[in-house]
Scaffold this active site. Structure first.
Site, PDB file in Angstrom:
ATOM      1  N   ASP A 180      12.306   2.747 -11.841  1.00 38.67           N
ATOM      2  CA  ASP A 180      11.905   1.541 -11.133  1.00 38.67           C
ATOM      3  C   ASP A 180      11.016   1.996  -9.978  1.00 38.67           C
ATOM      4  O   ASP A 180      11.498   2.556  -8.996  1.00 38.67           O
ATOM      5  CB  ASP A 180      13.143   0.807 -10.612  1.00 38.67           C
ATOM      6  CG  ASP A 180      12.796  -0.434  -9.802  1.00 38.67           C
ATOM      7  OD1 ASP A 180      11.598  -0.677  -9.545  1.00 38.67           O
ATOM      8  OD2 ASP A 180      13.734  -1.146  -9.395  1.00 38.67           O
ATOM      9  N   VAL A 181       9.717   1.773 -10.100  1.00 36.13           N
ATOM     10  CA  VAL A 181       8.782   2.320  -9.115  1.00 36.13           C
ATOM     11  C   VAL A 181       8.806   1.568  -7.790  1.00 36.13           C
ATOM     12  O   VAL A 181       8.114   1.959  -6.852  1.00 36.13           O
ATOM     13  CB  VAL A 181       7.339   2.386  -9.670  1.00 36.13           C
ATOM     14  CG1 VAL A 181       7.238   3.454 -10.742  1.00 36.13           C
ATOM     15  CG2 VAL A 181       6.889   1.028 -10.191  1.00 36.13           C
ATOM     16  N   ASN A 221      -0.332   1.615 -12.168  1.00 38.56           N
ATOM     17  CA  ASN A 221      -0.648   0.456 -12.995  1.00 38.56           C
ATOM     18  C   ASN A 221       0.453  -0.599 -13.025  1.00 38.56           C
ATOM     19  O   ASN A 221       0.175  -1.769 -13.277  1.00 38.56           O
ATOM     20  CB  ASN A 221      -0.932   0.923 -14.426  1.00 38.56           C
ATOM     21  CG  ASN A 221      -0.963  -0.233 -15.405  1.00 38.56           C
ATOM     22  OD1 ASN A 221      -1.913  -1.019 -15.445  1.00 38.56           O
ATOM     23  ND2 ASN A 221       0.090  -0.358 -16.206  1.00 38.56           N
ATOM     24  N   SER A 223      -7.227  -5.732  -9.179  1.00 35.20           N
ATOM     25  CA  SER A 223      -7.643  -6.948  -9.874  1.00 35.20           C
ATOM     26  C   SER A 223      -8.816  -7.573  -9.129  1.00 35.20           C
ATOM     27  O   SER A 223      -8.945  -7.395  -7.907  1.00 35.20           O
ATOM     28  CB  SER A 223      -6.478  -7.947  -9.914  1.00 35.20           C
ATOM     29  OG  SER A 223      -6.902  -9.205 -10.400  1.00 35.20           O
ATOM     30  N   SER A 248      -8.713 -10.439  -8.534  1.00 36.90           N
ATOM     31  CA  SER A 248      -7.956 -11.336  -7.668  1.00 36.90           C
ATOM     32  C   SER A 248      -7.569 -10.675  -6.354  1.00 36.90           C
ATOM     33  O   SER A 248      -7.092 -11.342  -5.434  1.00 36.90           O
ATOM     34  CB  SER A 248      -6.688 -11.820  -8.386  1.00 36.90           C
ATOM     35  OG  SER A 248      -7.029 -12.614  -9.499  1.00 36.90           O
ATOM     36  N   TYR A 265      -0.060 -13.655  -5.402  1.00 35.09           N
ATOM     37  CA  TYR A 265      -0.522 -12.580  -6.291  1.00 35.09           C
ATOM     38  C   TYR A 265      -1.796 -11.939  -5.729  1.00 35.09           C
ATOM     39  O   TYR A 265      -1.915 -10.709  -5.675  1.00 35.09           O
ATOM     40  CB  TYR A 265      -0.775 -13.129  -7.688  1.00 35.09           C
ATOM     41  CG  TYR A 265      -1.377 -12.113  -8.631  1.00 35.09           C
ATOM     42  CD1 TYR A 265      -0.592 -11.098  -9.173  1.00 35.09           C
ATOM     43  CD2 TYR A 265      -2.722 -12.165  -8.981  1.00 35.09           C
ATOM     44  CE1 TYR A 265      -1.135 -10.157 -10.033  1.00 35.09           C
ATOM     45  CE2 TYR A 265      -3.278 -11.236  -9.840  1.00 35.09           C
ATOM     46  CZ  TYR A 265      -2.481 -10.228 -10.366  1.00 35.09           C
ATOM     47  OH  TYR A 265      -3.043  -9.296 -11.217  1.00 35.09           O
ATOM     48  N   LYS A 290      -2.496  -7.944  -4.601  1.00 31.57           N
ATOM     49  CA  LYS A 290      -3.542  -7.089  -5.160  1.00 31.57           C
ATOM     50  C   LYS A 290      -4.572  -6.689  -4.104  1.00 31.57           C
ATOM     51  O   LYS A 290      -5.147  -5.600  -4.154  1.00 31.57           O
ATOM     52  CB  LYS A 290      -4.215  -7.789  -6.338  1.00 31.57           C
ATOM     53  CG  LYS A 290      -3.377  -7.793  -7.601  1.00 31.57           C
ATOM     54  CD  LYS A 290      -3.102  -6.374  -8.091  1.00 31.57           C
ATOM     55  CE  LYS A 290      -2.425  -6.340  -9.444  1.00 31.57           C
ATOM     56  NZ  LYS A 290      -2.228  -4.959  -9.934  1.00 31.57           N
ATOM     57  N   THR A 324      -2.607  -9.389 -22.025  1.00 36.67           N
ATOM     58  CA  THR A 324      -1.476  -8.474 -21.910  1.00 36.67           C
ATOM     59  C   THR A 324      -0.185  -9.277 -22.045  1.00 36.67           C
ATOM     60  O   THR A 324      -0.205 -10.510 -22.136  1.00 36.67           O
ATOM     61  CB  THR A 324      -1.466  -7.741 -20.548  1.00 36.67           C
ATOM     62  OG1 THR A 324      -1.231  -8.691 -19.506  1.00 36.67           O
ATOM     63  CG2 THR A 324      -2.772  -7.003 -20.299  1.00 36.67           C
TER      64      THR A 324
END
Length: 257
Positions: free
Chosen positions: A65-66, A92, A143, A145, A156, A160, A191
């Site tokens: 779990d990063v 990623n 992203s 975004s 979100y 990012k 994805t």
């Protein structure tokens, strides 16, 4: 996949979120280019599937779990113990939440921040000293975004944007130690995260309408850009954020005729 021009033979690469989506495409691209690849994520079965058929001396599936700093430190140590070095880190792992900010649950924000921002922080903190030893580099999957705003995606986009500026700032701090940091910035890409978006032409039209190249991105469109930024061909590139978005971010946002 157009990765034949890259040669990572002898390089050790760590990919977070490497078992699916863009991360899986990146994992396979580095393997095809001769690298030894360690992949991490929460689902062991996905990681092992990503490395199926690859000799054990060139691959490792290391679930973690990063967003947990202790697990990230152990992850980096395990890769070094197993392969002796790390030359490239690809950050990623990501989560996505959309909707009005006032409707976003607190735990949804916590998950988004932990996966997108905290995970990058912990990974960079653990990996940068190791990359300084190898004069390696880190590539983050940010992203478009993270470059500007979007309707209904404030949380979100903010997460990012944090990744984008982390990369730029750390490129300044670590360049003198021989470490390069760059990011790719995809737009909407097919994805698992957006698997609930209908794939029929009518549903995709609002997305395709914003892409000059006329189609939605695939994970295999993103991977070669990551390999380039990690390669010797980008040896004088650091602090860059490369849009890999079919031209989406070239627009001013105004409707076309």
């Amino acid at each position: 996949m157009a990765t034949s021009s890259f040669d990572f033979t002898g390089s050790v690469v760590l990919v977070t979120g490497g078992g699916s989506g863009i991360g899986l495409a990146i994992t396979r691209a580095f393997l095809d280019a001769g690298a030894t690849v360690a992949v991490t994520g929460r689902r062991r079965e996905k990681l092992e599937a990503a490395l199926e058929g690859v000799p054990a001396d060139r691959a490792a599936a290391l679930p973690a779990d990063v967003s947990d700093p202790a697990q990230v430190r152990q992850l980096v140590a395990d890769v070094v113990d197993r392969f002796g070095r790390i030359d490239v880190v690809v950050s990623n792992a990501a989560a996505y939440e959309s909707g009005e900010l006032t409707d976003l649950a607190d735990d949804a924000w916590e998950h988004l921040r932990a996966t997108n921002v905290d995970a990058f922080f912990h990974l960079a903190k653990a990996a940068l000293p190791v990359l300084a030893e190898s004069r390696g580099n880190l590539v983050a999957v940010s992203s478009v975004s993270g470059l500007r705003g979007d309707w209904g995606q404030a949380a979100y986009n903010a997460s990012k944007a944090a990744v984008t500026v982390f990369v730029q700032s750390l490129a300044l701090d670590w360049g003198g130690r021989g470490v390069r940091l760059n990011a790719v910035a995809p737009a909407f890409t097919f994805t698992e995260i957006n698997a609930d978006v209908p794939r029929d032409e009518a549903s995709l039209a609002p997305h395709v309408n914003r892409v000059p190249l006329g189609r939605i991105g695939e994970p295999e469109d993103i991977a070669p850009a990551v390999l380039f930024l990690a390669s010797e061909g980008a040896r004088y590139v650091t602090g860059a954020v490369l849009p890999v978005d079919g031209g989406t971010s070239a627009s001013t946002g105004q409707a076309h005729a």
